[in-house]
Design a protein around this motif. Structure first.
Motif, mmCIF file in Angstrom:
data_model
loop_
_atom_site.group_PDB
_atom_site.id
_atom_site.type_symbol
_atom_site.label_atom_id
_atom_site.label_comp_id
_atom_site.label_asym_id
_atom_site.label_seq_id
_atom_site.Cartn_x
_atom_site.Cartn_y
_atom_site.Cartn_z
ATOM 1 N N THR A 1 8.472 6.594 3.841
ATOM 2 C CA THR A 1 8.134 7.676 4.893
ATOM 3 C C THR A 1 6.581 7.982 4.739
ATOM 4 O O THR A 1 6.047 8.439 5.600
ATOM 5 C CB THR A 1 9.024 8.741 4.847
ATOM 6 O OG1 THR A 1 8.562 9.662 3.531
ATOM 7 C CG2 THR A 1 10.436 8.393 4.972
ATOM 8 N N HIS A 2 5.891 7.667 3.358
ATOM 9 C CA HIS A 2 4.594 8.229 3.381
ATOM 10 C C HIS A 2 3.809 7.016 3.471
ATOM 11 O O HIS A 2 4.103 6.098 3.305
ATOM 12 C CB HIS A 2 4.505 8.647 1.662
ATOM 13 C CG HIS A 2 3.084 9.419 1.632
ATOM 14 N ND1 HIS A 2 2.073 8.851 1.139
ATOM 15 C CD2 HIS A 2 2.928 10.546 1.595
ATOM 16 C CE1 HIS A 2 1.093 9.613 0.998
ATOM 17 N NE2 HIS A 2 1.659 10.862 1.320
ATOM 18 N N MET B 1 1.886 1.222 3.475
ATOM 19 C CA MET B 1 0.805 0.258 3.328
ATOM 20 C C MET B 1 1.039 -0.804 2.161
ATOM 21 O O MET B 1 0.728 -1.951 2.045
ATOM 22 C CB MET B 1 -0.519 1.065 2.958
ATOM 23 C CG MET B 1 -1.091 1.813 4.305
ATOM 24 S SD MET B 1 -2.611 2.479 4.185
ATOM 25 C CE MET B 1 -2.602 3.488 2.948
ATOM 26 N N CYS B 2 1.645 -0.144 1.005
ATOM 27 C CA CYS B 2 1.681 -1.220 -0.163
ATOM 28 C C CYS B 2 3.070 -2.098 0.396
ATOM 29 O O CYS B 2 2.823 -3.621 -0.089
ATOM 30 C CB CYS B 2 2.549 -0.477 -1.341
ATOM 31 S SG CYS B 2 1.153 0.635 -2.311
ATOM 32 N N LEU B 3 3.920 -1.793 0.964
ATOM 33 C CA LEU B 3 5.005 -2.737 1.522
ATOM 34 C C LEU B 3 4.319 -3.539 2.586
ATOM 35 O O LEU B 3 4.884 -4.880 2.406
ATOM 36 C CB LEU B 3 6.267 -1.964 2.067
ATOM 37 C CG LEU B 3 6.862 -1.125 0.863
ATOM 38 C CD1 LEU B 3 7.954 -0.170 1.600
ATOM 39 C CD2 LEU B 3 8.070 -1.969 -0.136
ATOM 40 N N LEU C 1 -7.275 8.803 -1.110
ATOM 41 C CA LEU C 1 -7.646 9.570 -0.037
ATOM 42 C C LEU C 1 -8.849 8.655 0.349
ATOM 43 O O LEU C 1 -9.601 8.060 -0.544
ATOM 44 C CB LEU C 1 -8.105 10.924 -0.221
ATOM 45 C CG LEU C 1 -6.657 11.743 -0.457
ATOM 46 C CD1 LEU C 1 -7.164 13.212 -0.759
ATOM 47 C CD2 LEU C 1 -6.023 11.816 0.927
ATOM 48 N N ALA C 2 -9.103 8.352 1.576
ATOM 49 C CA ALA C 2 -10.293 7.431 1.785
ATOM 50 C C ALA C 2 -11.437 8.035 1.454
ATOM 51 O O ALA C 2 -12.383 7.588 0.995
ATOM 52 C CB ALA C 2 -10.320 7.910 3.530
ATOM 53 N N TRP D 1 -5.174 8.209 4.245
ATOM 54 C CA TRP D 1 -4.919 7.333 2.904
ATOM 55 C C TRP D 1 -5.328 6.062 3.090
ATOM 56 O O TRP D 1 -5.406 5.395 4.321
ATOM 57 C CB TRP D 1 -3.338 7.462 2.757
ATOM 58 C CG TRP D 1 -2.820 8.740 2.335
ATOM 59 C CD1 TRP D 1 -2.333 9.546 3.420
ATOM 60 C CD2 TRP D 1 -2.783 9.477 1.010
ATOM 61 N NE1 TRP D 1 -1.978 10.750 2.785
ATOM 62 C CE2 TRP D 1 -2.146 10.671 1.499
ATOM 63 C CE3 TRP D 1 -3.289 9.367 -0.123
ATOM 64 C CZ2 TRP D 1 -1.737 11.923 0.357
ATOM 65 C CZ3 TRP D 1 -2.981 10.091 -1.065
ATOM 66 C CH2 TRP D 1 -2.287 11.485 -0.708
ATOM 67 N N ILE D 2 -5.620 5.438 1.947
ATOM 68 C CA ILE D 2 -6.215 4.042 1.806
ATOM 69 C C ILE D 2 -5.465 3.250 0.761
ATOM 70 O O ILE D 2 -4.975 3.720 0.084
ATOM 71 C CB ILE D 2 -7.805 3.982 1.784
ATOM 72 C CG1 ILE D 2 -8.212 4.692 0.420
ATOM 73 C CG2 ILE D 2 -8.401 4.357 3.004
ATOM 74 C CD1 ILE D 2 -9.388 4.331 -0.040
ATOM 75 N N LEU D 3 -5.595 1.975 1.266
ATOM 76 C CA LEU D 3 -4.942 0.805 0.313
ATOM 77 C C LEU D 3 -6.183 0.151 -0.214
ATOM 78 O O LEU D 3 -6.917 -0.334 0.605
ATOM 79 C CB LEU D 3 -3.988 -0.137 0.877
ATOM 80 C CG LEU D 3 -3.258 -1.192 -0.044
ATOM 81 C CD1 LEU D 3 -2.246 -0.606 -0.673
ATOM 82 C CD2 LEU D 3 -2.812 -2.373 0.849
#
Length: 309
Positions: A161-162, A167-169, A275-276, A301-303
């Motif tokens: 949910t986060h 983003m990782c998935l 965080l960005a 949030w960033i990857l």
């Protein structure tokens, strides 16, 4: 973010009452233990400064000190079966030496609920891509789902949910690690490791400093019929084609040399929990080993990803 200490009793349908306290960090453990002794059904500890500039990250991560019992200003919420029980607990706490510096913020009723149904209703299937979904055990998969991970909410971080988890998935789905050796460092629920297995990784190591997270990973892997090597961080050895770490920016900076040492030449490093506004800090911290770049962004949030030369 909050830390659930323990639910001693599953609430039944009916009106319950919350005792809300403000507690300094040094008193959180004593107050929580006293609430347990006073027959609180559950006790949770939250950062009273959450969503402000004073918010603190508290989670222990690999390579970092273990988490503290509470924040500098903690909001402690205890659930009781009746209003008199909650108020009596408040009065008894006020008499204790360890309650100095604490404050009772109030007692409030919690509406009658079907707790199991309410909990389940809050966790619907989560879309990662149009064909890849996280699906709780009590839901049927969406019609469009070609690949799913079965995961129910639990004690370990990472239920899909986060934004950092999604983003990782999503990156894994878009870059399938078929035949690869994968390391999930700070695995939580094991969701990223399971995702790698679903997309064809041949060997997956999932590690966490929390034994409860390791056990959660083991159970979730079994529920999804995938094979992982899960354990404490000391089982992470050698180089991998893909290293995933969804933690927080501060421990990620500390772990930079270790994580990069686990990535083979030509392999991928994928970092989240950032965080960005923290992008430049991470780029600088990892510069001696890899050139990080922002690959995705969601809700602030960033990857960040890199290919090791």
């Amino acid at each position: 973010m909050n830390a659930d200490r323990a639910s001693q009793t599953q609430p039944s349908a009916g009106s319950l009452f919350e005792l809300v306290l403000m507690v300094p960090e040094a008193s959180v453990e004593a107050v929580s233990e006293a609430l347990d002794a006073l027959d609180a059904l559950s006790t949770s500890v939250e950062d009273a400064d959450a969503m402000t500039d004073a918010e603190q990250a508290l989670f222990g991560e690999p390579g970092m000190p273990p988490p503290k019992e509470g924040w500098q200003r903690s909001r402690v919420v205890a659930l009781f079966a009746s209003d008199p029980a909650a108020r009596e607990a408040a009065e008894l706490l006020k008499l204790q030496d360890f309650f100095e510096g604490c404050a009772v913020l109030g007692v409030q009723s919690v509406p009658e609920q079907d707790w199991v149904r309410l909990t389940q209703s809050q966790f619907a299937p989560v879309e990662i891509t149009p064909t890849f979904w996280i699906v709780p055990s009590w839901h049927e998969p969406p019609a469009a789902a070609e690949q799913i991970i079965r995961l129910d909410p639990g004690l370990a971080f990472g239920t899909g949910t986060h934004p950092t988890t999604r983003m990782c998935l999503r990156w894994t789905a878009q870059h399938p690690p078929a035949g690869s050796r994968v390391l999930d460092y700070g695995c939580g629920s094991g969701i990223l490791a399971i995702g790698a297995a679903k997309f064809g990784a041949r060997e997956i190591v999932a590690v966490d400093i929390d034994p409860a997270a390791v056990e959660s990973t083991r159970l979730n892997a079994s529920a999804n019929h995938v094979m992982l090597h899960e354990g404490l961080p000391d089982i992470a050895r050698g180089e991998h084609d893909l290293v995933l770490a969804n933690i927080l920016a501060t421990p990620l900076k500390v772990l930079a040399p270790l994580l990069c040492s686990h990535v083979r030449s030509g392999g991928h490093l994928v970092l989240a929990g950032i965080l960005a506004r923290q992008a430049d800090e991470l780029i600088e911290a990892y510069a001696p080993w890899v050139a990080l770049q922002v690959s995705d962004e969601e809700d602030g949030w960033i990857l960040m990803t890199a290919v090791k030369a």
